[in-house]
Design an enzyme around this catalytic site. Structure first.
Site, PDB file in Angstrom:
ATOM      1  N   HIS A  91      36.410  51.667  19.841  1.00 63.50           N
ATOM      2  CA  HIS A  91      36.236  53.063  19.421  1.00 63.50           C
ATOM      3  C   HIS A  91      37.585  53.770  19.505  1.00 63.50           C
ATOM      4  CE1 HIS A  91      31.737  53.530  19.424  1.00 63.50           C
ATOM      5  NE2 HIS A  91      31.879  52.327  19.943  1.00 63.50           N
TER       6      HIS A  91
ATOM      7  N   SER B 122      23.161  54.337  21.274  1.00 63.59           N
ATOM      8  CA  SER B 122      23.793  55.558  20.737  1.00 63.59           C
ATOM      9  C   SER B 122      22.823  56.274  19.810  1.00 63.59           C
ATOM     10  CB  SER B 122      25.070  55.174  19.978  1.00 63.59           C
ATOM     11  OG  SER B 122      24.774  54.398  18.836  1.00 63.59           O
TER      12      SER B 122
ATOM     13  N   SER C 152      30.873  51.040  16.922  1.00 65.16           N
ATOM     14  CA  SER C 152      31.658  49.890  17.402  1.00 65.16           C
ATOM     15  C   SER C 152      32.131  48.987  16.274  1.00 65.16           C
ATOM     16  CB  SER C 152      30.805  48.995  18.316  1.00 65.16           C
ATOM     17  OG  SER C 152      30.310  49.704  19.397  1.00 65.16           O
TER      18      SER C 152
ATOM     19  N   HIS D  50      29.783  41.117  24.153  1.00 65.32           N
ATOM     20  CA  HIS D  50      30.337  42.278  23.456  1.00 65.32           C
ATOM     21  C   HIS D  50      31.285  41.843  22.343  1.00 65.32           C
ATOM     22  CE1 HIS D  50      31.357  46.390  22.702  1.00 65.32           C
ATOM     23  NE2 HIS D  50      32.614  46.228  23.045  1.00 65.32           N
TER      24      HIS D  50
END
Ligand code: HPA
Length: 279
Positions: A66, A218, A35, A253
Site C-alpha cells: 500500500h 477492508s 493490496s 501474504h
C-alpha cells in the site's frame, strides 16, 4: 488527532479543501486501490501525487503493498481521485478512521466510488485471480464507522443499506467486462473481518453457511460511509487466494500480493472501461 463524530465534518472538509488546493481537477469519481492493485494510479495524466502524511487528519497506511498516496489526475480524460492504499482495522485504526477517506471524497464533491480489494474466495466456483463484483456485504468487523452522534450534514442517522452496492454500476461493469472479452464476472457477498490473521477453516465453513462468498479485511467501513453520504458504490474483489481450508494449503501474504500483481492489468482495464461510462 482522533476523528470523532463531533469533528468529522470539519476535518473532512479541511482535508477536501486541502486536496482541492493541490489540483485544479474536480473529480466526481473516487477510486480505492487495495493490496497490490495500485498500478492504475501510475497511469494517470496531469497527475498530482499527495502523500497521506500531508493530507490533514488522513489515516496513513502501514501495510505492505500500500503506497499511501492520493493521486488526482485524468484517466482517459476523466478526472479521478485515486487512493493508492488504504488503512485497515488490523493496523489499529477504528472503523471511523478507515471510513474517513470516504468522508473526504464526499466533501470533495465525489458522487461515485469504486472500491477494490484483495479477498479470499469462499465460493468453490471461484478461482485464484478471478475478479468478482461485490453485490452485498456482511459486517463482521465488530465496529461501525457511523457509531457515535450522527452529523446530519453528512447523512441520516439510520441509512438504508438495501442497495449498498449499486446495481446500475454492477450492470455497467458486466457490460464493459463483456466488451473487453472477459468472462462474465461472478457476483458475490463479501464478509468483512477485522483480521489480521487469515481465517481458520472452521471460520470459513461458518462464513459460507451465513451466506458469504468472499472474505476480506477492508471495504466495509468505506462502503458504509459512502452510502451514508449518498454516494454510489461499485466494489470489485480480486480473489487472490482460495479461503482457508479449501485447497488444504497455507495462505501467504506474498501469494496475495503476487496474484494481485498478475491480474492488475485486467482490473485496470475493467475500471477504466467503467469510467468511460460513468465519468
Ligand atoms: N482472508 C481474509 N482477507 C484476505 C484473504 C483471505 O483469505 N485474502 C486476501 N485478503
Amino acid at each position: 488527532m482522533t476523528i470523532t463524530a463531533a469533528n468529522e465534518f470539519a476535518f473532512a472538509t479541511e482535508a477536501a479543501n486541502f486536496l482541492h488546493s493541490q489540483s485544479p481537477l474536480r473529480p466526481a469519481i473516487g477510486i480505492v486501490l487495495g493490496s497490490g492493485l495500485g498500478a492504475l494510479a501510475d497511469e494517470l495524466t496531469h497527475a498530482v501525487r499527495i502523500s497521506y502524511n500531508s493530507i490533514p487528519y488522513f489515516p496513513v497506511s502501514t501495510a505492505i503493498g500500500h503506497a499511501g498516496q492520493m493521486v488526482i489526475g485524468l484517466c482517459n480524460e476523466i478526472p479521478v481521485a485515486v487512493m493508492q492504499g488504504r488503512v485497515h482495522l488490523y493496523e489499529g485504526y477504528s472503523a471511523k478512521q478507515a471510513g474517513f477517506p470516504m468522508r473526504v471524497f464526499g466533501r470533495m464533491g465525489i458522487r461515485t466510488v469504486i472500491l477494490t480489494n484483495a479477498a479470499g474466495g469462499i465460493d468453490r466456483a471461484y478461482s485464484q485471480g478471478a475478479l468478482v463484483l461485490i453485490r452485498d456485504h456482511i459486517n463482521l468487523q465488530g465496529q461501525n464507522p457511523l457509531s457515535g452522534a450522527n452529523d446530519d450534514r453528512l447523512g441520516p442517522r439510520f441509512p438504508d443499506m438495501t442497495e449498498a452496492y449499486s446495481h446500475r454500476l454492477q450492470m455497467i461493469a458486466q457490460e464493459q467486462a463483456a466488451k473487453l472479452g472477459m468472462v462474465a464476472l461472478a457476483e458475490g457477498v463479501y464478509v468483512g473481518l477485522p483480521g489480521p490473521n487469515y481465517e481458520t477453516p472452521a471460520e470459513i465453513r461458518y462464513l459460507r453457511a451465513i451466506g458469504a462468498d468472499l472474505v476480506g479485511m477492508s471495504t466495509v467501513p468505506e462502503a458504509i460511509v459512502a452510502r451514508h453520504m449518498g454516494m454510489e458504490v461499485l466494489a470489485i474483489s480480486c480473489v487472490t487466494n482460495m479461503a482457508a481450508g479449501i485447497l488444504g494449503q497455507p495462505i501467504q501474504h506474498q501469494e496475495v500480493l503476487d496474484t494481485g500483481e498478475r491480474v492488475k492489468g485486467q482490473l485496470i482495464s475493467l475500471v477504466k472501461a467503467v469510467l468511460t461510462v460513468v465519468g
